[in-house]
Structures are given as structure tokens and as C-alpha cells.
Design a protein around this motif. Structure first.
Motif, PDB file in Angstrom:
ATOM      1  N   ALA A 221       9.887 -49.733  35.977  1.00  0.00           N
ATOM      2  CA  ALA A 221       8.732 -50.109  36.803  1.00  0.00           C
ATOM      3  C   ALA A 221       8.921 -51.491  37.414  1.00  0.00           C
ATOM      4  N   ASP A 222       9.466 -52.434  36.636  1.00  0.00           N
ATOM      5  CA  ASP A 222       9.697 -53.786  37.146  1.00  0.00           C
ATOM      6  C   ASP A 222      10.775 -53.798  38.225  1.00  0.00           C
ATOM      7  N   GLN A 223      11.875 -53.081  37.987  1.00  0.00           N
ATOM      8  CA  GLN A 223      12.987 -53.098  38.935  1.00  0.00           C
ATOM      9  C   GLN A 223      12.661 -52.371  40.234  1.00  0.00           C
ATOM     10  N   THR A 224      11.826 -51.349  40.169  1.00  0.00           N
ATOM     11  CA  THR A 224      11.485 -50.609  41.386  1.00  0.00           C
ATOM     12  C   THR A 224      10.347 -51.251  42.162  1.00  0.00           C
ATOM     13  N   SER A 225       9.548 -52.061  41.507  1.00  0.00           N
ATOM     14  CA  SER A 225       8.443 -52.720  42.212  1.00  0.00           C
ATOM     15  C   SER A 225       8.872 -54.054  42.827  1.00  0.00           C
ATOM     16  N   MET A 226       9.821 -54.756  42.195  1.00  0.00           N
ATOM     17  CA  MET A 226      10.304 -56.042  42.688  1.00  0.00           C
ATOM     18  C   MET A 226      11.827 -55.992  42.820  1.00  0.00           C
ATOM     19  N   SER A 227      12.332 -56.360  43.991  1.00  0.00           N
ATOM     20  CA  SER A 227      13.770 -56.379  44.244  1.00  0.00           C
ATOM     21  C   SER A 227      14.319 -57.783  44.004  1.00  0.00           C
ATOM     22  N   THR A 228      15.615 -57.848  43.731  1.00  0.00           N
ATOM     23  CA  THR A 228      16.288 -59.115  43.416  1.00  0.00           C
ATOM     24  C   THR A 228      17.234 -59.495  44.548  1.00  0.00           C
ATOM     25  N   ILE A 229      17.137 -60.744  44.991  1.00  0.00           N
ATOM     26  CA  ILE A 229      18.022 -61.283  46.028  1.00  0.00           C
ATOM     27  C   ILE A 229      18.600 -62.603  45.520  1.00  0.00           C
ATOM     28  N   THR A 230      19.911 -62.714  45.533  1.00  0.00           N
ATOM     29  CA  THR A 230      20.595 -63.944  45.121  1.00  0.00           C
ATOM     30  C   THR A 230      21.037 -64.698  46.368  1.00  0.00           C
ATOM     31  N   VAL A 231      20.583 -65.937  46.495  1.00  0.00           N
ATOM     32  CA  VAL A 231      20.891 -66.761  47.667  1.00  0.00           C
ATOM     33  C   VAL A 231      21.765 -67.929  47.226  1.00  0.00           C
ATOM     34  N   SER A 232      22.899 -68.113  47.899  1.00  0.00           N
ATOM     35  CA  SER A 232      23.808 -69.229  47.625  1.00  0.00           C
ATOM     36  C   SER A 232      23.829 -70.155  48.833  1.00  0.00           C
ATOM     37  N   LEU A 233      23.534 -71.437  48.588  1.00  0.00           N
ATOM     38  CA  LEU A 233      23.529 -72.452  49.641  1.00  0.00           C
ATOM     39  C   LEU A 233      24.601 -73.489  49.338  1.00  0.00           C
TER      40      LEU A 233
END
Length: 305
Positions: A221-233
Motif C-alpha cells: 500500500a505504501d509503495q503503490t501510493s507513494m513513488s520514490t525519486i532519487t535526485v543527485s545534485l
């Protein structure tokens, strides 16, 4: 009219048959217990041969819920997808780019779950890594907005359809809960110590299986409701000018090398002087009072000659 004693015997026999059926259905129905029970073995094998069907799922002989006919993944908005993304950016001012990323996160109703930032010797932000959580419905919009924050180096996204897995776990949870409710009902009706111990053992096993399924359900439920994005600066490297490249083999390069050599020689000479200075001071302290004495002895020698 049936005598009271006969009715009580029938009720006790029915209760024992139900307990044996549940125990056999939960533990897989060992052959030793069936042979020892004699005439009740046929009744205990019944739940093993014909599983109970509920909500499109069945209970096998081990008491584990599984889908009889797995539901196919629905199309459209009911699909459950786990989406992840990676965005690599470069900027002259990493701190400003970090602020712009936060604005994108706020705009899409997300949050910064993790952040690591490194600075240079002057205290300026040199690079930063952020793990973002955004609603799955706005995942594509968030990735597109992040690619425009600074100079894009690389961007990638992955999506995994877990609709069937989510449905399967939900069915398992419902069936396991109903099974526990039935076992609790039998536990309330049990009278002998042997039956109570057997039913409680199966109840504990079912409850542990339910807890594991509920954890899987919460994770999906957590993984399908909220997506993960990794940002590198990271900071954009400074470009070297033609004059700087020519200076590497020109006059300024030679001047810099000579100055470095002079500095190294001066440091070495100063080191030697510093090392000898204590010895010179001690020699001076001894020579100053001894010098007049040496001169007097020399005069006496000359006069004697």
C-alpha cells in the motif's frame, strides 16, 4: 423423545469431530492421528479433500489461504504500480538547485525522505543527494519538473505492475481473519485440555501468518501510493581557459615552479638553522666566560718563555 444422556453424547461427539477437522485442516492432517482416532479419521479427512471456498479463495490443508483462480490485473485507474526514478543534475549553485527541488516537491504534494549534502573547504554546497516521495498519480509530472531544475545529466524511471500481488495478499488477509474467527469460536466451545491446547497452537500459527500478511499489505500500500525519486545534485566543474592551459608550459608556469623551489629551499635552510640554534646558544654561553681565562693563560705562557 431422546434421553438427555444420549443428547449430551451426541453433542460431545460433534464437538470432537469439529475440533479434529480444524486441527487436521490446520496441520496438514498427519496420518498417525487419523489412524489412532479410528472411526473419526473419515470425518477428519473431509476438510482436507474439499477446501472451503470464500471470496474467490480457498484454504488448503495447511490452513494457508490462496487464490483458487487468480484475479487478472484490472485495467485503468485500479491498477497498482510501484514506480521509481533517478534524476542526476548539475548546477553552478547547488544550494539554489536544492531549493528549486524542494519547491517541486511541495508543488506535487511530496516530501523529502532522506538527504545527504557535502560542502567544500569554503563551506559552499558542493553536492547533494535527496530521496523524494511523491504521490504515484503525479510521479510523471514530478520527474518532468525535476529535469528542468538544472542541467540534466541523466534520468531514468522504472515501473512494476503489482496489481495481482496486491489482490492476492488482500484475499489472503480476509480469509486468514475469517479462519481465525472460526478457530476462536471452536476454542470457546472446547472443554477438554487436549482440545484447548491443540486449538490454541493452531490459533497462534494462524495469527503469526496473518501478521506477516498484514506487513506485506502495508508495504504494498505504501509503495503503490507513494513513488520514490532519487535526485543527485553536483556542482558544474569550472572550465579552464586557453590562457591557463598555455601557462602550464609557459613563463608563468616556470615562475611558479621557481618560486616553489625557492620557498622549499628557504624552508629547508630555516629548518637547519632552527636545528643548530640551540647548540650555538650553548656554545656561546660556554665561550663567553672562558675566553678571558684562555687569553690570560696564553699571556703567562708567553711571559714564561
Amino acid at each position: 423423545m431422546t434421553p438427555p444422556s444420549r443428547t449430551a453424547h451426541r453433542a460431545a461427539a460433534a464437538c470432537l469431530v469439529a475440533v479434529a477437522a480444524v486441527t487436521t485442516a490446520c496441520s496438514g492432517g498427519s496420518s498417525d492421528d487419523s489412524s489412532a482416532s479410528g472411526g473419526s479419521a473419515t470425518s477428519a479427512e473431509a476438510p482436507r479433500a474439499a477446501a472451503v471456498e470464500e471470496d474467490g479463495a480457498v484454504l488448503d490443508q495447511a490452513g494457508t489461504a490462496f487464490t483458487a483462480n487468480k484475479a487478472e490485473a484490472p485495467e485503468g485507474p485500479d491498477r497498482k504500480v510501484i514506480s521509481t526514478g533517478n534524476v542526476a543534475l548539475r548546477a553552478d549553485d547547488v544550494a539554489k538547485a536544492r531549493f528549486d527541488v524542494q519547491e517541486v516537491v511541495d508543488e506535487h504534494g511530496g516530501e523529502v525522505a532522506e538527504e545527504r549534502t557535502a560542502t567544500d573547504d569554503d563551506g559552499e554546497v558542493e553536492r547533494s543527494r535527496l530521496v523524494l516521495r511523491v504521490p504515484s498519480a503525479r510521479f510523471d509530472e514530478a520527474v518532468e519538473s525535476l529535469t528542468g531544475v538544472a542541467e540534466l545529466v541523466d534520468a531514468s524511471t522504472t515501473s512494476e505492475d503489482v496489481t495481482t500481488q496486491v489482490l492476492d495478499v488482500d484475499i489472503r488477509v480476509r480469509v486468514q481473519r475469517r479462519s481465525i474467527a472460526r478457530i476462536e469460536l471452536l476454542l470457546d466451545r472446547a472443554e477438554s485440555i487436549r482440545d484447548i491446547v491443540a486449538i490454541e497452537a493452531q490459533l497462534s500459527r494462524r495469527q503469526a501468518a496473518l501478521a506477516s500478511l498484514e506487513k506485506q499489505q502495508d508495504y504494498l500500500a505504501d509503495q503503490t501510493s507513494m513513488s520514490t525519486i532519487t535526485v543527485s545534485l553536483e556542482r558544474t566543474p569550472k572550465a579552464r581557459t586557453v590562457a591557463e592551459e598555455d601557462d602550464d608550459s609557459g613563463f608563468l608556469s616556470g615562475l611558479a615552479a621557481g618560486w616553489d623551489g625557492l620557498s622549499a629551499t628557504t624552508v629547508a635552510a630555516a629548518t637547519v638553522v632552527g636545528a643548530l640554534l640551540p647548540f650555538a646558544a650553548v656554545a656561546l654561553l660556554v665561550a663567553v666566560p672562558a675566553w678571558p681565562l684562555l687569553r690570560r693563560l696564553r699571556r703567562r705562557r708567553l711571559a714564561a718563555e
